[in-house]
Write an enzyme that holds these catalytic residues in place. Structure first.
Site, mmCIF file in Angstrom:
data_model
loop_
_atom_site.group_PDB
_atom_site.id
_atom_site.type_symbol
_atom_site.label_atom_id
_atom_site.label_comp_id
_atom_site.label_asym_id
_atom_site.label_seq_id
_atom_site.Cartn_x
_atom_site.Cartn_y
_atom_site.Cartn_z
ATOM 1 N N HIS A 171 103.417 46.323 -21.473
ATOM 2 C CA HIS A 171 104.695 46.571 -22.119
ATOM 3 C C HIS A 171 104.349 47.273 -23.439
ATOM 4 O O HIS A 171 103.380 46.922 -24.104
ATOM 5 C CB HIS A 171 105.429 45.258 -22.350
ATOM 6 C CG HIS A 171 105.749 44.537 -21.067
ATOM 7 N ND1 HIS A 171 107.038 44.273 -20.656
ATOM 8 C CD2 HIS A 171 104.941 44.035 -20.095
ATOM 9 C CE1 HIS A 171 107.017 43.653 -19.495
ATOM 10 N NE2 HIS A 171 105.744 43.490 -19.126
ATOM 11 N N HIS A 231 109.785 51.462 -20.540
ATOM 12 C CA HIS A 231 108.454 51.752 -21.082
ATOM 13 C C HIS A 231 108.157 53.246 -20.996
ATOM 14 O O HIS A 231 107.040 53.643 -20.710
ATOM 15 C CB HIS A 231 107.385 50.972 -20.313
ATOM 16 C CG HIS A 231 107.545 49.489 -20.389
ATOM 17 N ND1 HIS A 231 106.908 48.631 -19.517
ATOM 18 C CD2 HIS A 231 108.267 48.703 -21.214
ATOM 19 C CE1 HIS A 231 107.235 47.382 -19.807
ATOM 20 N NE2 HIS A 231 108.065 47.405 -20.833
#
Length: 580
Positions: free
Chosen positions: A556, A518
């Site tokens: 996410h 991420h």
């Protein structure tokens, strides 16, 4: 305790050829039955022109959205350049996700050695998979659909970036979303009209129900909508699949408009430099390599850089936009001195604790993937264990004593039929890193550094989360009904400390460090780009991907990056409509 890392890094020693061999028999059998597999027949079948209104670099979540939206304007020409290949049947299978990290769909990056983490990897270097192909990282990610918290975006606005508060960005989350979860049909926080399909995991394991029951016993709210408020609760996953098949950014935004004559897509096109006039500081075009040939294409309006949080800063620096001292040291002429590549942020934690149960259920391993009957169940009907991304179907949100929030990822389908896994993810880590250039060769990977567990708070938070995961399983009636318990075999590299002690959990954290891919904030708003995502001091150049986020959201990053793309496209259209 035996720790099963394989479910997330999933046969990382495999090669592309092994993946192909695994599916070759299935592919062949289906071809013999006359069932067609999608072929990349439309990509690259249009000639590349000398000039376009817009050139978009990277077909990931940001670039795919922008290319789609800008080409809605029929009098604008758009070229989308992607270094990788098109998708295939392999990338469509959620259960095969882990295999893809060992293929050409991954750039294959590895972070620099660290002292406090990644000890279980060669030379203390954690792998940093990043998607390479149509869809970018959305073709190898775990497909979790999360957005973060309201505060994540309100804070962006309070930093001086007008137009990025939660009330500003929510319409763009909704614009991108097509959510088929029944209970959200009438929710003001969800939409059924967007390009990105979202659904529950199609295979429902009873272990996921136990996970939710156990969370409730510990005081967590059950069945929360974590896209609205990821805090103090548990739920089954919302995932970016349609009938159990992966929905990448390319599948959502590029394939539906493949016949637009003003949109040209060029795969296997590795961009080496953005052309910027050093006197006017205006972007004029892009240089790239395709089929071994160096090409140059020019723009009438803008270059949109959407290469991701690693490659976007790399390309900016190679093009003369970045920290002055760093570029000077590499002999790159400085056009604009900006803190490009700094303040890198990322989610990380531990993968994964293994728990044993007294029942046998489906597993997710090489044998599962090569089972023709399970493959047919997935391919024809969108059912079965192959629809489960990385074997996961549960998220929990807890708050540590430090006040930071942590995500627990529940994996009911592990490599073994009588086990399940739980992983930790620090949503608000203190750790920071950077992306810098190794040299001025555009074909060499950049240097990626990140301070895993340099902060005691991060380490203490992860230890807390590991202990909480054990408590959730061993001290709740829900899992006692299954005689669930932590695997009693210690992790070998931590056998020198007392099993289950705090020292053991510290050791485990440092050895089984997992990065969740991420990465963001390397071209952050306020420092490198303005609130319109225009590169500060440069005309005709914007960055549209996760690198523009000033800080990492509690999410996410697939959905937030699509949001950035949708919002950017509106800003670009508004800007050029006023200019004409």
């Amino acid at each position: 305790m035996k720790i099963i890392v394989i479910i997330f890094v999933f046969f990382i020693s495999s090669t592309t050829s092994i993946l192909v061999e695994l599916f070759q028999s299935i592919y062949g059998q289906y071809l013999q039955q006359g069932i067609p597999f999608r072929e990349n027949t439309f990509l690259g079948n249009k000639p590349i022109l000398r000039e376009y209104d817009f050139i978009v670099i990277g077909a990931g979540p940001g670039g795919s959205v922008v290319a789609n939206r800008l080409s809605e304007q029929s009098n604008w020409s758009v070229l989308l350049l992607e270094a990788g290949q098109d998708e295939s049947v392999y990338t469509d299978i959620p259960g095969a996700t882990g295999f893809l990290e060992a293929t050409d769909y991954n750039w294959g990056y590895t972070a620099e050695p660290v002292k406090n983490g990644c000890l279980g990897f060669k030379n203390n270097r954690c792998p940093w998979p990043k998607g390479k192909g149509m869809g970018g990282s959305s073709i190898i990610n775990a497909m979790f659909y999360t957005r973060g918290k309201k505060e994540d975006y309100d804070t962006i606005a309070t930093l001086g970036n007008d137009g990025w508060a939660y009330s500003d960005v929510l319409p763009y989350f909704l614009k991108s979303e097509n959510n088929s979860v029944p209970e959200y049909r009438n929710s003001p926080f969800h939409s059924q009209k967007g390009n990105l399909h979202v659904e529950r995991v199609r295979y429902h394991s009873l272990l996921a129900d136990k996970f939710i029951e156990a969370g409730g016993e510990l005081g967590l709210n059950k069945n929360i909508d974590f896209t609205v408020n990821p805090e103090n609760g548990v739920s089954r996953l919302q995932v970016t699949t349609l009938n159990g098949h992966r929905v990448s950014a390319s599948k959502a935004y590029i394939r539906p408009v493949k016949n637009r004559q003003n949109l040209h897509v060029a795969i296997f096109s590795h961009v080496t430099r953005i052309l910027i006039d050093p006197k006017t500081k205006k972007a004029t075009g892009v240089e790239f390599i395709k089929k071994g040939k160096h090409r140059t294409v020019y723009i009438k309006k803008e270059v949109i850089l959407s290469a991701g949080a690693i490659n976007s800063p790399q390309l900016l620096m190679l093009s003369g936009v970045g920290p002055k001292d760093h570029l000077n040291n590499l002999g790159i002429p400085v056009i604009q001195d900006l803190p490009v590549g700094q303040n890198l942020q990322e989610h990380y934690g531990t993968v994964a604790l293994e728990f044993i149960v007294n029942q046998t259920g489906p597993s997710l391993n090489k044998q599962t993937l090569s089972n023709i009957h399970l493959f047919e169940e997935w391919f024809k009907y969108g059912r079965g264990p192959l629809t489960v991304p990385m074997g996961a179907d549960g998220l929990g949100y807890i708050r540590s004593p430090s006040g930071k929030e942590i995500e627990l990822i529940f994996v009911p389908l592990s490599e073994k039929p009588n086990a399940f896994l739980m992983a930790t993810l620090l949503l608000q880590p203190d750790a920071r890193g950077s992306v810098t250039l190794k040299n001025n060769n555009s074909l060499h990977p950049p240097i990626m550094s990140y301070g895993y567990y340099d902060s005691n708070t991060d380490l203490e938070d992860n230890v807390y989360a590991l202990k909480y995961a054990v408590k959730l399983v061993e001290e709740t009636q829900a899992f006692k009904d299954l005689a669930a318990k932590l695997n009693p075999e210690p992790y070998p590299n931590c056998s020198h400390v007392v099993f289950r002690s705090d020292d053991y959990w510290v050791c485990l954290s440092k050895h089984l460090t997992n990065t969740y891919h991420h990465q963001c904030s390397t071209c952050r708003m306020g420092d490198v780009v303005n609130n319109k995502l225009q590169v500060i001091g440069i005309q005709g150049l914007r960055v549209v991907d996760s690198s523009v986020l000033p800080h990492i959201p509690s999410a996410h990053l697939y959905a937030p990056t699509l949001m950035v793309g949708e919002k950017a496209a509106d800003m670009i259209r508004s800007y050029w409509s006023k200019s004409q």
